[in-house]
Design a protein around this motif. Structure first.
Motif, PDB file in Angstrom:
ATOM      1  N   THR A  87      14.464  16.101 -11.908  1.00  0.00           N
ATOM      2  CA  THR A  87      12.960  15.690 -11.912  1.00  0.00           C
ATOM      3  C   THR A  87      12.608  13.959 -12.196  1.00  0.00           C
ATOM      4  O   THR A  87      11.256  14.329 -11.992  1.00  0.00           O
ATOM      5  CB  THR A  87      12.944  16.629 -13.767  1.00  0.00           C
ATOM      6  OG1 THR A  87      13.597  17.602 -14.190  1.00  0.00           O
ATOM      7  CG2 THR A  87      11.633  16.334 -14.463  1.00  0.00           C
ATOM      8  N   SER A 129      20.023  17.905 -13.875  1.00  0.00           N
ATOM      9  CA  SER A 129      18.347  18.248 -15.035  1.00  0.00           C
ATOM     10  C   SER A 129      17.141  17.331 -15.141  1.00  0.00           C
ATOM     11  O   SER A 129      16.710  16.715 -14.159  1.00  0.00           O
ATOM     12  CB  SER A 129      18.183  18.813 -16.337  1.00  0.00           C
ATOM     13  OG  SER A 129      17.275  19.241 -15.997  1.00  0.00           O
ATOM     14  N   THR A 149       7.122  11.571 -18.658  1.00  0.00           N
ATOM     15  CA  THR A 149       8.092  13.346 -18.378  1.00  0.00           C
ATOM     16  C   THR A 149       9.646  12.360 -18.935  1.00  0.00           C
ATOM     17  O   THR A 149      10.257  13.859 -19.362  1.00  0.00           O
ATOM     18  CB  THR A 149       8.589  12.743 -16.671  1.00  0.00           C
ATOM     19  OG1 THR A 149       6.898  12.307 -15.924  1.00  0.00           O
ATOM     20  CG2 THR A 149       9.851  13.596 -16.009  1.00  0.00           C
ATOM     21  N   SER A 157       6.691  14.756 -10.872  1.00  0.00           N
ATOM     22  CA  SER A 157       8.388  14.965 -11.862  1.00  0.00           C
ATOM     23  C   SER A 157       7.328  16.555 -11.853  1.00  0.00           C
ATOM     24  O   SER A 157       8.918  16.808 -12.445  1.00  0.00           O
ATOM     25  CB  SER A 157       8.032  14.206 -12.830  1.00  0.00           C
ATOM     26  OG  SER A 157       6.841  14.622 -13.324  1.00  0.00           O
ATOM     27  N   SER A 178       9.994  21.599 -14.355  1.00  0.00           N
ATOM     28  CA  SER A 178      11.123  21.148 -13.175  1.00  0.00           C
ATOM     29  C   SER A 178      11.726  21.475 -14.325  1.00  0.00           C
ATOM     30  O   SER A 178      13.745  21.378 -13.362  1.00  0.00           O
ATOM     31  CB  SER A 178      10.859  19.691 -13.548  1.00  0.00           C
ATOM     32  OG  SER A 178      10.102  19.284 -12.237  1.00  0.00           O
ATOM     33  N   GLY A 231      10.151  15.172 -21.089  1.00  0.00           N
ATOM     34  CA  GLY A 231      11.459  16.000 -21.127  1.00  0.00           C
ATOM     35  C   GLY A 231      12.632  16.285 -22.046  1.00  0.00           C
ATOM     36  O   GLY A 231      12.884  17.650 -22.312  1.00  0.00           O
ATOM     37  N   THR A 286      11.421  22.500  -4.723  1.00  0.00           N
ATOM     38  CA  THR A 286      10.813  22.404  -5.625  1.00  0.00           C
ATOM     39  C   THR A 286       9.943  23.897  -5.117  1.00  0.00           C
ATOM     40  O   THR A 286       9.255  24.601  -5.881  1.00  0.00           O
ATOM     41  CB  THR A 286       9.701  21.692  -5.307  1.00  0.00           C
ATOM     42  OG1 THR A 286      10.191  20.303  -5.783  1.00  0.00           O
ATOM     43  CG2 THR A 286       8.275  22.033  -6.176  1.00  0.00           C
TER      44      THR A 286
END
Length: 551
Positions: free
Chosen positions: A272, A268, A304, A73, A78, A308, A161
């Motif tokens: 991710t 987004s 995450t 992730s 990310s 995040g 990535t």
């Protein structure tokens, strides 16, 4: 016990006799290896029941599994790479609420994937589960579609990535020069290619070395994330108001009504929190994969989601005027935020930290992608499968698969030389292709009732979580193929539909030209017996020999 045959053998015997396809035109058909169950660990025995011989060494532990799943992730990096999407879509409120909504829905996909991985832990990931979940007559077609979508999504995911790695590195260089150096698209593509080759070289090492390298990642990542949040909150003297952060919607995409523009902010979190089954693709390198793989996926994606969202909230409070950070000459709003709040040294430190983290993301994703290529070649799905199926004797890793996957990532990024909009399409493509490769087996699970749960399952909540995962994927797929800016021009067009159509034409064309004549779904490479002596000609070592390169 003597002369008794494991229950899995009868199923494998019937599966080993396909009637719908001719002999392979890609890999010579070999008799299934006879595997003595008494000699195997539980994980290897389960793998043999599903028709495969253990080839890799099982090096990954609980910590390295969780670290691997979290590194895919790349949370901190990310978010830094994709933060501009919700800002353009609707400003601060879009960033905060889109992450909360999209992240929660992505968790439903992650939990659904975890449940399937626990039941069928192989390097084929969700593609392999079609063998047990789909109607037998349709297994070849369904697994073919699922496999190509998954491979396309993984290549796009790693390519995007690697491009993000190059952008972060050049942003740090520009910041260090006090913005006298401005990165160009050509420089970004060149750096991307060099970084991808470096990651391919890292994945040419032994599994034990990769496991040790992966294990070091998790503490570094969490430490950087916590340090970044604290630093921004302490050093930012002019924070945005709470009303602004949670309610201000200021779209800059040209779409109307405002609510529609708001929806583009979902990218987004969706980018991710994807590649959920990456850990499944190293299942044959994990100790007790039926438990460690699903727990790692669920816990890493849960972290995450929460981490995040909190990081996104901190960024929106500390970013100042979004128009200013979006106008940054380095095209990295988060790097610009750190520069504005902490100065040159702090900006350099956190930008470089994001670069290091995203390198781990790319490295682990290439490992998962190469194992996917290897697993598909084991089932004779890809052209030249005999080559990609080889295992190097010195490293016990599929080197040809590693470099095929790495080169594909470089090639797809070359379209960035023509248009940055095409690069943005790769980010969209990742979420669409990967999520649908997960939804296909999830839909089969719900429709045909053939699923037999593993030790990690969702119980009665399974059907509801599965259903929402599919509904959500359908919803965001429609959004992600639309142009993100209006009016639409060649320079801002969303080319994801063009890329999907091109790969779909290749997959369908290759199916009718060749695939339908030899491919009948996941193959049977092993038959499990208990208490029956094995003929010398059928030793398991023969299977490993077939998959090995000469020294």
């Amino acid at each position: 016990m003597a002369n008794s045959i494991d229950n899995g053998q009868q199923r494998l015997d019937s599966e080993a006799k396909p009637t719908r396809r001719k002999s392979s035109a890609v890999v010579d058909e070999l008799p299934a290896a006879i595997v003595e169950g008494a000699d195997l660990s539980m994980a290897d025995r389960r793998l043999a029941e599903m028709g495969y011989v253990q080839v890799y060494k099982r090096e990954f532990s609980w910590l390295s599994c969780f670290s691997f799943a979290l590194s895919v992730s790349g949370l901190f990096a990310s978010v830094a790479t994709t933060f501009s999407y919700p800002l353009y879509a609707g400003g601060a409120a879009s960033a905060v609420w889109c992450w909360f909504i999209s992240g929660g829905s992505c968790m439903c996909i992650a939990l659904s994937v975890s449940e399937l991985v626990s039941a069928y832990p192989t390097s084929g990931g969700l593609y392999f589960t079609c063998k047990y979940l789909a109607p037998e007559a349709w297994v070849p077609e369904i697994s073919w579609l699922c496999g190509w979508l998954n491979l396309l999504g993984q290549v796009a995911g790693v390519a995007s990535t690697e491009y993000g790695c190059a952008e972060l590195l050049l942003a740090a260089v520009s910041m260090g020069s006090d913005f006298t150096y401005i990165p160009t698209t050509g420089a970004t593509v060149g750096v991307m290619a060099a970084i991808t080759i470096f990651h391919g070289a890292l994945n040419s090492m032994k599994t034990s070395a990769l496991e040790k390298l992966t294990k070091t990642y998790v503490m570094f990542h969490i430490g950087v994330l916590v340090a970044a949040c604290i630093t921004l909150l302490v050093m930012c003297k002019d924070k945005n108001s709470t009303t602004y952060v949670w309610t201000s919607v200021t779209p800059d995409s040209g779409w109307s009504p405002t609510g529609f523009s708001f929806l583009f902010g979902f990218l987004s979190a969706s980018w991710t929190m994807t590649d959920y089954d990456a850990t499944a693709h190293i299942a044959e390198e994990i100790q007790d994969p039926e438990l460690k793989a699903p727990w790692s996926i669920a816990s890493a994606l849960g972290f995450t989601y929460v981490g995040g969202w909190l990081f996104t909230i901190v960024l929106t409070y500390c970013m100042g005027d979004p128009a200013v950070v979006l106008a940054s000459p380095i095209d990295q709003p988060v790097a610009q935020i750190f520069y504005n709040v902490t100065g040159k040294n702090g900006g350099l430190f956190f930008t470089c930290a994001a670069f290091i983290i995203l390198n781990f993301t790319a490295m682990t994703a290439i490992q998962a992608g190469s194992r996917t290529v290897w697993a598909y070649s084991r089932d004779e799905m890809l052209p030249l499968s005999r080559i990609w199926y080889k295992i190097n004797k010195k490293t016990d890793t599929p080197l040809y698969s590693v470099w095929l996957f790495s080169i594909c990532c470089v090639l797809i990024n070359l379209i960035g030389l023509g248009s940055y909009a095409a690069v943005a399409a790769i980010f969209n493509l990742t979420a669409i292709a990967l999520d649908w490769s997960y939804c296909i087996p999830i839909i089969c699970k719900m429709l045909y009732g053939k699923f037999e749960p593993g030790p990690w399952h969702l119980g009665r909540a399974s059907i509801f979580i599965n259903a929402w995962a599919v509904i959500w994927t359908l919803f965001v797929s429609i959004i992600f193929i639309l142009p993100t800016f209006r009016p639409v021009t060649p320079s801002n067009m969303n080319y994801v539909s063009v890329i999907i159509a091109a790969v779909a034409l290749f997959a369908v064309g290759y199916w009718y030209a060749a695939g339908r004549f030899y491919y009948f779904g996941p193959r049977v490479k092993a038959q499990l017996v208990i208490g029956v002596p094995r003929p010398a000609s059928d030793e398991v070592s023969d299977e490993k020999s077939d998959t090995s390169l000469s020294k």
